[in-house]
Design a protein around this motif. Sequence first.
Motif, PDB file in Angstrom:
ATOM      1  N   CYS A  17       8.321  -9.027   0.694  1.00 43.24           N
ATOM      2  CA  CYS A  17       7.775  -8.556  -0.582  1.00 43.24           C
ATOM      3  C   CYS A  17       6.722  -7.476  -0.392  1.00 43.24           C
ATOM      4  O   CYS A  17       6.334  -6.809  -1.350  1.00 43.24           O
ATOM      5  CB  CYS A  17       7.174  -9.730  -1.362  1.00 43.24           C
TER       6      CYS A  17
ATOM      7  N   HIS B 298      11.080  -6.329  -3.947  1.00 46.33           N
ATOM      8  CA  HIS B 298      10.118  -5.320  -4.404  1.00 46.33           C
ATOM      9  C   HIS B 298      10.382  -4.967  -5.865  1.00 46.33           C
ATOM     10  O   HIS B 298       9.446  -4.913  -6.685  1.00 46.33           O
ATOM     11  CB  HIS B 298      10.232  -4.055  -3.541  1.00 46.33           C
ATOM     12  N   GLU B 299      11.641  -4.723  -6.194  1.00 43.81           N
ATOM     13  CA  GLU B 299      12.002  -4.308  -7.547  1.00 43.81           C
ATOM     14  C   GLU B 299      11.726  -5.394  -8.564  1.00 43.81           C
ATOM     15  O   GLU B 299      11.329  -5.111  -9.705  1.00 43.81           O
ATOM     16  CB  GLU B 299      13.482  -3.915  -7.589  1.00 43.81           C
TER      17      GLU B 299
ATOM     18  N   GLY C 215       9.456  -7.798  -8.225  1.00 43.58           N
ATOM     19  CA  GLY C 215       8.076  -8.271  -8.191  1.00 43.58           C
ATOM     20  C   GLY C 215       7.970  -9.718  -7.749  1.00 43.58           C
ATOM     21  O   GLY C 215       7.113 -10.474  -8.211  1.00 43.58           O
ATOM     22  N   THR C 216       8.828 -10.133  -6.828  1.00 45.09           N
ATOM     23  CA  THR C 216       8.851 -11.513  -6.345  1.00 45.09           C
ATOM     24  C   THR C 216       7.527 -11.849  -5.664  1.00 45.09           C
ATOM     25  O   THR C 216       6.997 -11.063  -4.877  1.00 45.09           O
ATOM     26  CB  THR C 216      10.017 -11.714  -5.352  1.00 45.09           C
ATOM     27  N   THR C 217       7.010 -13.049  -5.958  1.00 44.93           N
ATOM     28  CA  THR C 217       5.721 -13.458  -5.378  1.00 44.93           C
ATOM     29  C   THR C 217       5.773 -14.805  -4.675  1.00 44.93           C
ATOM     30  O   THR C 217       4.815 -15.162  -3.985  1.00 44.93           O
ATOM     31  CB  THR C 217       4.631 -13.514  -6.463  1.00 44.93           C
TER      32      THR C 217
END
Length: 293
Positions: A93, A133-134, A136-138
């Motif tokens: 990420c 990234h696209e 917005g995985t956390t």
Amino acid sequence: MKLSRSTTKMGTLILALMLAALAALVLFAPKGSSATPAWAPAASATITPGVQMYTDGAQCTANFVYTDGAGGVYVGYAAHCAGLGAATDTDGCKADSLPIGTPVTFNTGGSLADEGTVVGHGTLAYSSWVRMHELGTTDPNTCAYNDLALVKVDPADVGKVNPSVPFFGGPTGIDTDGTKAGDQVYSYGNSSLRGGVTQLSPKFGASLGDQAADGGWSHPLYTLTPGIPGDSGSAFLSTGGKALGVLSTLGLAPLPLSNNIGDLAKELAFAQQSSGISGLQLALGTEPFHSAL
């Protein structure tokens, strides 16, 4: 009730029209819409699990073959194989990656001094690192262990592909229940650091038991010999030849020379939901699985 002569003729005409319509559907259906590709014989195929893959000079090892609903064929490796950061970057990420569409080659006989012979071409079609990234995985476990990328094989090279894992055969399906300590695992690495010594490619090992803290996203294990740089992305099979995971990292502490593999069931499910590749699925091997070294 008997049918009159005219009614019988009408019925015959309707039946003929229905059969003609069905024939038209068969004749004009999109080619390869969901059919299994005609795989090359395993003994002569040059693009298989275990083939070396080069991306902008970096070498990794293929894990499994995948297909989509339109007849496309893909070969998987680790997403970090297209990464732009340091070898210690493991958080997908945060780490940067080469973009989708980056050219990738399939090679045989590569070593440190020579990339060997190019046997096929493809393009990076999906990367879990790019997609996270696209999106917005956390989630920390997803970011740390979701390490799968798919390279679409050039249509001109699809005839060179077979989905069977060299030496072992399979995969026979997807492992969905993880591993217990001591469970046997099997892999086929193809690092250029081995200088083409293929006798060291088949690997036998054992799971160290899944860790509840990572939510089933990874499986630590030992193999003889351990995975080394260049083996990244390679396939791991569980008992019975089911696809278990993708080699991601080399463990240094607390288990020196252990390896960590990302769980394929979770990685593939993420790709199926987010890649935009319709009908994405694992291709089963044409050769039966056997575990003897």
